[in-house]
Design a protein around this motif. Structure first.
Motif, PDB file in Angstrom:
ATOM      1  N   ARG A   1      42.179  42.879  22.166  1.00  0.00           N
ATOM      2  CA  ARG A   1      42.537  43.374  20.831  1.00  0.00           C
ATOM      3  C   ARG A   1      42.041  42.463  19.708  1.00  0.00           C
ATOM      4  O   ARG A   1      41.907  42.909  18.576  1.00  0.00           O
ATOM      5  CB  ARG A   1      44.046  43.588  20.717  1.00  0.00           C
ATOM      6  CG  ARG A   1      44.914  42.367  20.809  1.00  0.00           C
ATOM      7  CD  ARG A   1      46.381  42.755  20.591  1.00  0.00           C
ATOM      8  NE  ARG A   1      47.283  41.638  20.766  1.00  0.00           N
ATOM      9  CZ  ARG A   1      48.009  41.417  21.848  1.00  0.00           C
ATOM     10  NH1 ARG A   1      47.930  42.267  22.865  1.00  0.00           N
ATOM     11  NH2 ARG A   1      48.815  40.380  21.936  1.00  0.00           N
TER      12      ARG A   1
ATOM     13  N   VAL B   1      45.867  48.356  22.198  1.00  0.00           N
ATOM     14  CA  VAL B   1      44.660  47.608  21.820  1.00  0.00           C
ATOM     15  C   VAL B   1      44.067  48.196  20.547  1.00  0.00           C
ATOM     16  O   VAL B   1      43.755  47.491  19.582  1.00  0.00           O
ATOM     17  CB  VAL B   1      43.625  47.637  22.962  1.00  0.00           C
ATOM     18  CG1 VAL B   1      42.309  47.023  22.486  1.00  0.00           C
ATOM     19  CG2 VAL B   1      44.150  46.895  24.171  1.00  0.00           C
TER      20      VAL B   1
ATOM     21  N   VAL C   1      41.400  48.936  28.241  1.00  0.00           N
ATOM     22  CA  VAL C   1      40.347  48.105  27.652  1.00  0.00           C
ATOM     23  C   VAL C   1      38.993  48.806  27.725  1.00  0.00           C
ATOM     24  O   VAL C   1      38.210  48.799  26.770  1.00  0.00           O
ATOM     25  CB  VAL C   1      40.289  46.736  28.361  1.00  0.00           C
ATOM     26  CG1 VAL C   1      39.110  45.907  27.851  1.00  0.00           C
ATOM     27  CG2 VAL C   1      41.591  45.983  28.142  1.00  0.00           C
TER      28      VAL C   1
ATOM     29  N   MET D   1      44.922  41.307  27.414  1.00  0.00           N
ATOM     30  CA  MET D   1      45.201  42.229  26.318  1.00  0.00           C
ATOM     31  C   MET D   1      44.966  41.555  24.968  1.00  0.00           C
ATOM     32  O   MET D   1      44.445  42.175  24.029  1.00  0.00           O
ATOM     33  CB  MET D   1      46.641  42.741  26.437  1.00  0.00           C
ATOM     34  CG  MET D   1      46.869  43.604  27.675  1.00  0.00           C
ATOM     35  SD  MET D   1      48.606  43.964  27.990  1.00  0.00           S
ATOM     36  CE  MET D   1      48.972  45.077  26.670  1.00  0.00           C
TER      37      MET D   1
ATOM     38  N   VAL E   1      45.860  48.672  32.465  1.00  0.00           N
ATOM     39  CA  VAL E   1      45.363  47.820  31.382  1.00  0.00           C
ATOM     40  C   VAL E   1      43.838  47.812  31.375  1.00  0.00           C
ATOM     41  O   VAL E   1      43.205  47.853  30.306  1.00  0.00           O
ATOM     42  CB  VAL E   1      45.916  46.390  31.529  1.00  0.00           C
ATOM     43  CG1 VAL E   1      45.308  45.465  30.483  1.00  0.00           C
ATOM     44  CG2 VAL E   1      47.435  46.399  31.395  1.00  0.00           C
TER      45      VAL E   1
END
Length: 461
Positions: free
Chosen positions: A279, A451, A359, A275, A355
């Protein structure tokens, strides 16, 4: 006037002069009559004057002179507050306790080493007192009592004082006190706000302490139990933030290096790092990081294979389980363990897929069928886990949260919400908790949009 050990029958059976089978947490007579069972299996002491002459006469010997007698050995009774606390806690974690109420089975073997550390750290002592009271109320199905709230408040205050002392704040006993308070919250089913608070506290202690002592088995056992709560909360709570090396320090442990749980924790510890990489790249480029996506997909496939292996092991035991088997039988406990392990595998897979979809949104479509199957498996598993209520199935809420987050199927989400509502009613002990659906919506937004949101903040800065 020495204390002489007497029977271990409960108060109700002793008052009625009935034979008590001393089962914990409730003897069979009290369970049959629907009574609160108090004191079953607990050692009591009777205080009476015992002379050497009386001892000799009872054994058929004739007293000649005081010099002919051999002093009798009488077991000592608890003679201080620390002795009484230690005795109470040892009784609380007794291996003879039904595993559905057993703290060691649920929270880990570090608890067996706690009695030897009572008296060294005031925060740990206060936390142990709170756990003893919380577990007694929990086993008797009583709502939160004033006695628990007082001890819990005292434990919090003691922990704050310990954290003000840099030396004591770094001790394993202080870290253990945070874990004990986390257990208290689990037992009473109460949590203010979205986060436990104690996971944040434990994370701060871990960050301040630096590298752990690899030779300290107590600390290693403690981290085996603490790493899961800190990791799961750390995915959603941005106040728990470690570097990759610190996450690895938390999860790598020589005590279970080859266990399935260890492999799962290592994979789970990769999520915060993934993560972070996602980001930090977003403001500079709208093009997906192919290396990151390949790493995440590879980790997900490994987790999926781990889940299939756990499913096969669980299915083998599921065929042999007898619905009428005693909770004390090994096959029942093996079934409960493999059920929990399989559910944990599915949970980590679903969190990973959520997750991955955050993304790169295209993966939500690619993995939709597989994640829906994982979520259905969790729903079925949690329905079967009701046989191990209350404590041995307390993980159900975590699994159901992951099932809700990991699927887009409306019918599955509805089933999950129904099970969560039922679990909340049976677990809350009359306390108000965060309503499941808004909480789940918040967690879903937390994973899917953080994100973008954090990337915007970085770009604006």
């Amino acid at each position: 006037m020495p204390g002489v050990p007497t029977g271990k029958g409960c108060d109700g059976c002793r008052a009625q002069k009935k034979k008590c089978d001393e089962a914990k947490p409730s003897c069979s007579r009290c369970a049959r009559l629907g009574l609160f069972c108090i004191g079953a299996g607990q050692q009591r002491y009777k205080f009476k004057e015992k002379t050497v002459f009386e001892f000799e006469c009872r054994n058929g010997a004739r007293a000649k002179s005081s010099h002919d007698f051999v002093p009798t050995v009488i077991l000592p009774c608890p003679n201080s507050a620390m002795d009484i606390l230690t005795s109470s806690f040892v009784d609380t974690i007794s291996p003879s306790t039904d595993f559905r109420y057993n703290l060691v089975w649920m929270y880990g073997g570090f608890l067996e080493d706690v009695p030897a550390r009572i008296g060294r750290n005031s925060a740990l002592d206060a936390a142990v007192e709170a756990v003893v009271v919380a577990h007694a109320d929990f086993c008797s199905f009583r709502p939160i009592q004033i006695s628990f709230l007082l001890k819990y408040s005292r434990a919090l205050e003691s922990l704050r004082k310990m954290l003000d002392d840099p030396l004591k704040a770094r001790s394993s006993e202080t870290l253990c006190s945070a874990m004990m308070l986390l257990i208290c919250q689990g037992l009473v089913g109460a949590c203010e706000g979205l986060w436990t608070g104690h996971c944040e506290g434990a994370a701060q202690i871990l960050k301040a302490r630096g590298p752990r002592d690899a030779q300290d088995d107590f600390e290693n056992k403690l981290l085996l139990s603490l790493r899961g709560p800190v990791l799961f909360e750390g995915i959603f709570n941005n106040r728990i933030e470690f570097q990759l090396s610190e996450w690895n320090e938390l999860v790598l442990n020589h005590l279970d290096g080859q266990m399935p749980e260890d492999r799962l924790m290592r994979r789970l510890a990769q999520i915060p790092e993934y993560m972070h990489r996602a980001r930090t790249r977003w403001p500079q480029s709208a093009i997906p990081d192919l290396q990151l996506l390949n790493e995440m997909r590879s980790s997900y496939e490994i987790l999926s294979a781990e889940a299939q292996d756990a499913r096969q092991r669980y299915a083998l035991v599921q065929k042999r389980i007898d619905q009428k088997a005693s909770p004390a039988s090994l096959i029942v406990q093996a079934h409960a363990y493999l059920q929990r392990l399989y559910g944990l595998c599915l949970t980590v897979c679903l969190l990973f897929s959520s997750v991955l979809a955050a993304v790169e949104p295209s993966y939500e479509v690619i993995l939709r069928l597989e994640t829906a199957n994982f979520a259905r498996e969790i729903v079925l598993l949690c329905q079967d886990a009701t046989r191990y209520r209350p404590l041995a199935s307390s993980y159900v809420a975590l699994f159901l949260y992951a099932a809700w987050l990991g699927t887009a199927e409306h019918s599955i989400k509805t089933s999950v919400e129904s099970q969560l509502a039922e679990h909340r009613l049976t677990w809350s002990n009359g306390t108000d908790q965060v309503f499941p659906v808004p909480y789940l919506q918040f967690l879903s937004q937390r994973i899917r949009h953080q994100v973008l949101q954090r990337g915007q903040r970085l770009q604006e800065a």
